[in-house]
Design a protein around this motif. Structure first.
Motif, mmCIF file in Angstrom:
data_model
loop_
_atom_site.group_PDB
_atom_site.id
_atom_site.type_symbol
_atom_site.label_atom_id
_atom_site.label_comp_id
_atom_site.label_asym_id
_atom_site.label_seq_id
_atom_site.Cartn_x
_atom_site.Cartn_y
_atom_site.Cartn_z
ATOM 1 N N TYR A 8 -2.127 4.720 1.676
ATOM 2 C CA TYR A 8 -3.308 3.947 2.051
ATOM 3 C C TYR A 8 -4.426 4.855 2.542
ATOM 4 O O TYR A 8 -4.217 6.023 2.853
ATOM 5 C CB TYR A 8 -2.947 2.937 3.147
ATOM 6 C CG TYR A 8 -2.544 3.602 4.449
ATOM 7 C CD1 TYR A 8 -3.478 3.794 5.454
ATOM 8 C CD2 TYR A 8 -1.249 4.067 4.656
ATOM 9 C CE1 TYR A 8 -3.136 4.427 6.636
ATOM 10 C CE2 TYR A 8 -0.889 4.691 5.832
ATOM 11 C CZ TYR A 8 -1.841 4.873 6.820
ATOM 12 O OH TYR A 8 -1.490 5.504 7.989
ATOM 13 N N SER A 9 -5.610 4.275 2.628
ATOM 14 C CA SER A 9 -6.773 4.945 3.210
ATOM 15 C C SER A 9 -6.999 4.339 4.594
ATOM 16 O O SER A 9 -7.122 3.120 4.725
ATOM 17 C CB SER A 9 -8.010 4.707 2.346
ATOM 18 O OG SER A 9 -9.177 5.028 3.066
ATOM 19 N N ASN A 12 -9.954 1.908 4.981
ATOM 20 C CA ASN A 12 -9.974 0.596 4.329
ATOM 21 C C ASN A 12 -8.718 -0.238 4.573
ATOM 22 O O ASN A 12 -8.649 -1.363 4.082
ATOM 23 C CB ASN A 12 -10.158 0.782 2.816
ATOM 24 C CG ASN A 12 -11.464 1.465 2.497
ATOM 25 O OD1 ASN A 12 -12.456 1.294 3.195
ATOM 26 N ND2 ASN A 12 -11.475 2.268 1.457
ATOM 27 N N VAL A 50 -3.590 8.769 2.791
ATOM 28 C CA VAL A 50 -4.174 9.663 1.792
ATOM 29 C C VAL A 50 -5.115 10.636 2.503
ATOM 30 O O VAL A 50 -5.918 10.253 3.339
ATOM 31 C CB VAL A 50 -4.912 8.856 0.698
ATOM 32 C CG1 VAL A 50 -5.677 9.767 -0.232
ATOM 33 C CG2 VAL A 50 -3.920 8.003 -0.077
ATOM 34 N N ILE A 63 -4.904 7.788 -8.454
ATOM 35 C CA ILE A 63 -6.147 7.944 -7.688
ATOM 36 C C ILE A 63 -7.180 8.704 -8.516
ATOM 37 O O ILE A 63 -8.362 8.345 -8.525
ATOM 38 C CB ILE A 63 -5.876 8.650 -6.341
ATOM 39 C CG1 ILE A 63 -5.046 7.733 -5.440
ATOM 40 C CG2 ILE A 63 -7.184 9.029 -5.655
ATOM 41 C CD1 ILE A 63 -4.544 8.382 -4.164
ATOM 42 N N GLY A 67 -9.887 6.251 -8.718
ATOM 43 C CA GLY A 67 -10.572 6.499 -7.456
ATOM 44 C C GLY A 67 -9.880 5.783 -6.312
ATOM 45 O O GLY A 67 -8.740 5.327 -6.424
ATOM 46 N N MET A 68 -10.588 5.671 -5.212
ATOM 47 C CA MET A 68 -10.016 5.054 -4.012
ATOM 48 C C MET A 68 -9.772 3.554 -4.200
ATOM 49 O O MET A 68 -9.093 2.938 -3.393
ATOM 50 C CB MET A 68 -10.926 5.307 -2.809
ATOM 51 C CG MET A 68 -11.030 6.788 -2.461
ATOM 52 S SD MET A 68 -9.440 7.554 -2.094
ATOM 53 C CE MET A 68 -9.384 7.334 -0.340
ATOM 54 N N GLU A 69 -10.306 2.989 -5.263
ATOM 55 C CA GLU A 69 -10.044 1.578 -5.579
ATOM 56 C C GLU A 69 -8.564 1.341 -5.871
ATOM 57 O O GLU A 69 -8.088 0.209 -5.809
ATOM 58 C CB GLU A 69 -10.872 1.132 -6.790
ATOM 59 C CG GLU A 69 -12.364 1.218 -6.585
ATOM 60 C CD GLU A 69 -12.870 0.211 -5.574
ATOM 61 O OE1 GLU A 69 -12.432 -0.949 -5.609
ATOM 62 O OE2 GLU A 69 -13.695 0.612 -4.727
ATOM 63 N N LEU A 71 -6.161 2.280 -4.072
ATOM 64 C CA LEU A 71 -5.433 2.100 -2.816
ATOM 65 C C LEU A 71 -5.463 0.669 -2.344
ATOM 66 O O LEU A 71 -6.435 -0.033 -2.584
ATOM 67 C CB LEU A 71 -6.010 3.015 -1.754
ATOM 68 C CG LEU A 71 -5.892 4.504 -2.061
ATOM 69 C CD1 LEU A 71 -6.634 5.312 -1.011
ATOM 70 C CD2 LEU A 71 -4.446 4.938 -2.151
#
Length: 107
Positions: A8-9, A12, A50, A63, A67-69, A71
């Motif tokens: 995870y980020s 977010n 991450v 990723i 991208g970060m989408e 996650l």
């Protein structure tokens, strides 16, 4: 044994999602035995933020592609199980064969 990793980020990620995972990670041996006696499931859960942990190749590739989408990313036994927007409650219920109910205090 089910090996579950949740990447995870921190920026977010829902605090509730992390608490759900931690609830199962922090079970005592007695609680794990009860769970096994009722479901036959033994599990190990790891949380990975991450940017702070080394990522498995499959996670990094996802990723790199999305991208970060991508996650959060849920990995079970080395395979991508789910990613992007999904219900952690549904995932836990499916993977661990348990019901999950949460209560959230209103401010």
């Amino acid at each position: 044994m089910k090996r579950i990793s949740y990447f995870y980020s921190a920026e977010n990620e829902s605090e509730i999602n992390l608490e759900i995972w931690k609830m199962f990670m922090n079970q005592s041996e007695a609680e794990r035995k009860i769970h096994f006696d009722h479901t036959g499931i033994v599990f190990d859960i790891q949380l990975g933020e991450v940017g702070k942990v080394d990522l498995p190749e499959r996670v990094q590739a996802l990723i790199d592609k999305n991208g970060m989408e991508a996650l959060p990313i849920l990995v079970v036994d080395g395979a991508i199980y789910n990613y992007g927007e999904f219900s952690v409650i549904d995932a836990v219920e499916e993977l661990l064969d348990v019901g999950v109910s949460i209560q959230v205090e209103e401010d």
